[in-house]
Design an enzyme around this catalytic site. Structure first.
Site, PDB file in Angstrom:
ATOM      1  N   CYS A  31     -28.284  10.657   8.032  1.00  0.00           N
ATOM      2  CA  CYS A  31     -28.298  11.818   7.146  1.00  0.00           C
ATOM      3  C   CYS A  31     -26.923  12.460   7.025  1.00  0.00           C
ATOM      4  O   CYS A  31     -26.663  13.214   6.080  1.00  0.00           O
ATOM      5  CB  CYS A  31     -29.291  12.859   7.654  1.00  0.00           C
ATOM      6  SG  CYS A  31     -30.989  12.266   7.775  1.00  0.00           S
TER       7      CYS A  31
ATOM      8  N   VAL B  28     -43.363   3.101  15.092  1.00  0.00           N
ATOM      9  CA  VAL B  28     -42.896   4.452  14.772  1.00  0.00           C
ATOM     10  C   VAL B  28     -41.853   4.386  13.655  1.00  0.00           C
ATOM     11  O   VAL B  28     -41.253   3.343  13.408  1.00  0.00           O
ATOM     12  CB  VAL B  28     -42.248   5.154  15.993  1.00  0.00           C
ATOM     13  CG1 VAL B  28     -43.264   5.450  17.075  1.00  0.00           C
ATOM     14  CG2 VAL B  28     -41.091   4.319  16.554  1.00  0.00           C
TER      15      VAL B  28
END
Length: 443
Positions: free
Chosen positions: A42, A276
Site C-alpha cells: 500500500c 488467509v
C-alpha cells in the site's frame, strides 16, 4: 508440529509471527516467490510520489530478522505442487526442486494482477505494480517519461496516478465504469474526488474502456472506445487482482465464486489445510453472503484467528464490512459498508442523507469542509457511510464501522456522546449532524 506457509505477504507473514508468539516450539517454514517480505504494498504509490524517500523505508523486516525468531523464510522459490494425501509441498528454486512434509499447511497465495483483454498489453512501457520490484521498474521509467495513463480507478490506481502527476508527468486516469472507486463510493461522492483530481491536473476519463495500446515495440498511445487516442510513454494497469487458486485446486480445497472457501476458523474443506488473505472469501456482515475483502487489515485479522486455530485455542473470524480510507494530495476519503447502489442491488430500499459540515469549530483557524453520506435500511439501521475531507476521516470511518457492527440505528447514534474541542471538532460532531438529518426521513 511443522507448519508450512505458502506466501510472504501480509497474511502469510502475520500468520507466522502470531503463531510463533503462541507456540515457541513448532517448526515454521514460509515459502515465497519474492525476495523481500514484511513490506507494505500500500505504500508503493507514496514512494513513487517522493513522499516516502525510498523503497527500503517500507521494508519492516528481513528474512534474517525472522530467523532470529526461529521462523525459516525461503525466498525466490515457486511452489509447484501440493499433495494433501501425503501432506507434502514441492517447490523449485533457480537451482533445485525440493519436496517437504507438513503437519499444517497455510495457503496465503494472494492474488495475481488482472490483465485486461486488450491489444498491446505486451508492449514495453506497460506495467503492473504487484511488489517492490515492480515499483522500482516504474520509478526508473518515470525518469524518461513525459506522459502516463493509469487504467483502473480503484484506490491503488488513484494513488499511483497522483504519484506520477507529482513527478511531473502528464497523467490520464481511466476507468471503464462511469465513476471512480465504484465499490466504496456513490457517484455523487466520487465526483468530489474527480473534481479534486482534475483541479490538480489529472485528466480523468470515465465510462470508456481502453480497447488497445499502440506502439512500435514500446507503448506510444492508448485508444479509448476505438475512437479517442491519448499519448502515453507508460501505462500502468491497476485493474485489480484475482485470487491465486492453482495450489488450492491442486490440494482439493473447495472454491467459491471468487476464491477459497473457509470457515470462521480459516479452515478449508481439506483437513490440516488453512487459507488467509486475498485468496479467500469472507462473510459479509450485513447480509451474510460470501464476498471478497482484499485488504491488508483483513489479512492481518485472519492471520490472528488462524494462529489461534492452529494452536487449538478458541478462535473466530468476524464478518467484514470492507472499511477503507485513503489519501491523495490534501484530500482524505473513506467508506464502510454498502453504497446506495449496492444496497439497491441487494433489494434493500436505502434511506440516504448527505450533509456538509466542518472538521473543526467554525471560528477555529483552518476548519476544513467535510462531506458525509449516511445510508440506512428501511428500519433506520445504519448500513453504510462515506466521508471526504482534508482531515480526520479515518477515525470517523472507524466510529461508523463500530456502529454498523453493533447494529445501531441512526436514532441510536444521534443520542450518543462525542468528545469536543474547537481545534478538532464542531460542538455537534459531523457524524451526529448526518444521522440527525437522515433520522428526519423516518416517521
Amino acid at each position: 508440529m511443522k507448519v508450512v506457509i505458502v506466501g510472504g505477504g501480509a497474511g502469510g507473514i502475520s500468520t507466522a509471527s502470531n503463531l510463533r508468539k503462541m507456540d515457541k516450539n513448532c517448526e515454521i517454514v514460509v515459502l515465497t516467490r519474492d525476495d523481500k517480505v514484511a513490506y507494505s504494498p500500500c505504500a508503493i504509490p507514496y514512494v513513487l510520489s517522493g513522499t516516502i524517500k525510498s523503497f527500503d523505508d517500507i521494508v519492516m523486516r528481513t528474512p534474517e530478522d525472522y530467523k532470529k525468531k526461529d521462523i525459516d523464510i525461503i525466498t525466490e522459490v515457486e511452489v509447484t505442487a501440493v499433495d494433501s494425501g501425503k501432506k507434502t509441498v514441492t517447490y523449485e528454486s533457480k537451482s533445485k526442486s525440493k519436496t517437504i512434509k507438513y503437519d499444517k499447511l497455510v495457503l496465503a497465495t494472494g492474488g495475481n494482477p488482472f490483465v485486461p483483454p486488450m491489444e498491446g498489453v505486451d508492449l514495453e512501457g506497460v506495467y503492473q505494480i504487484r511488489n517492490i520490484d515492480d515499483g522500482i521498474k516504474v520509478q526508473e521509467a518515470i525518469k524518461d517519461a513525459k506522459s502516463a495513463i493509469v487504467t483502473g480507478a480503484g484506490l491503488i490506481g488513484i494513488e499511483i496516478a497522483f504519484a506520477l502527476m507529482k513527478q511531473g508527468l502528464n497523467v490520464t486516469l481511466s476507468e471503464m465504469m462511469p465513476q471512480i472507486v465504484p465499490r466504496s463510493l456513490d457517484k455523487d461522492m466520487s465526483d468530489i474526488l474527480v473534481k479534486y483530481l482534475e483541479m490538480e491536473g489529472i485528466n480523468v476519463v470515465l465510462g470508456k474502456p481502453i480497447t488497445k495500446l499502440i506502439g512500435d515495440k514500446k507503448v506510444e498511445k492508448a485508444c479509448f472506445d476505438d475512437e479517442e487516442l491519448i499519448d502515453a510513454d507508460m501505462v500502468i494497469l491497476a485493474t485489480g487482482v484475482r485470487a491465486e487458486l492453482d495450489l488450492a485446486r491442486m490440494a482439493g480445497c473447495e472454491i467459491g465464486r471468487w476464491a477459497i472457501l473457509v470457515n470462521d476458523r480459516m479452515e478449508t474443506s481439506v483437513e490440516d489445510i488453512y487459507a488467509v488473505g486475498d485468496c479467500v472469501e469472507s462473510k459479509d456482515l450485513i447480509l451474510g453472503f460470501n464476498t471478497i475483502s482484499q485488504l491488508g487489515t483483513t489479512a492481518v485479522r485472519e492471520s490472528k484467528t488462524l494462529a489461534r486455530t492452529i494452536c487449538n485455542k478458541k478462535s473466530k473470524f468476524n464478518p467484514v464490512l470492507n472499511s477503507m480510507v485513503s489519501k491523495v494530495g490534501k484530500l482524505e476519503f473513506g467508506a464502510v459498508g454498502y453504497t446506495t447502489s449496492f444496497a439497491q442491488q441487494n433489494r434493500i430500499r436505502p434511506v440516504v442523507q448527505k450533509v456538509e459540515a466542518l472538521t473543526r469549530a467554525r471560528y477555529y483557524p483552518n476548519a476544513k469542509p467535510m462531506d458525509i453520506k449516511i445510508i440506512c435500511d428501511g428500519n433506520g439501521t445504519i448500513i453504510g457511510c462515506q466521508i471526504i475531507a482534508e482531515e480526520r476521516v479515518a477515525e470517523r470511518i472507524d466510529t461508523m464501522t463500530l456502529a454498523i457492527t453493533e447494529g445501531l440505528t441512526c436514532f441510536d447514534l444521534s443520542n450518543m456522546e462525542f468528545a469536543y474541542a474547537p481545534p478538532v471538532s464542531m460542538v455537534t460532531d459531523p457524524l451526529i449532524l448526518a444521522v440527525e438529518e437522515v433520522s428526519k426521513k423516518f416517521n
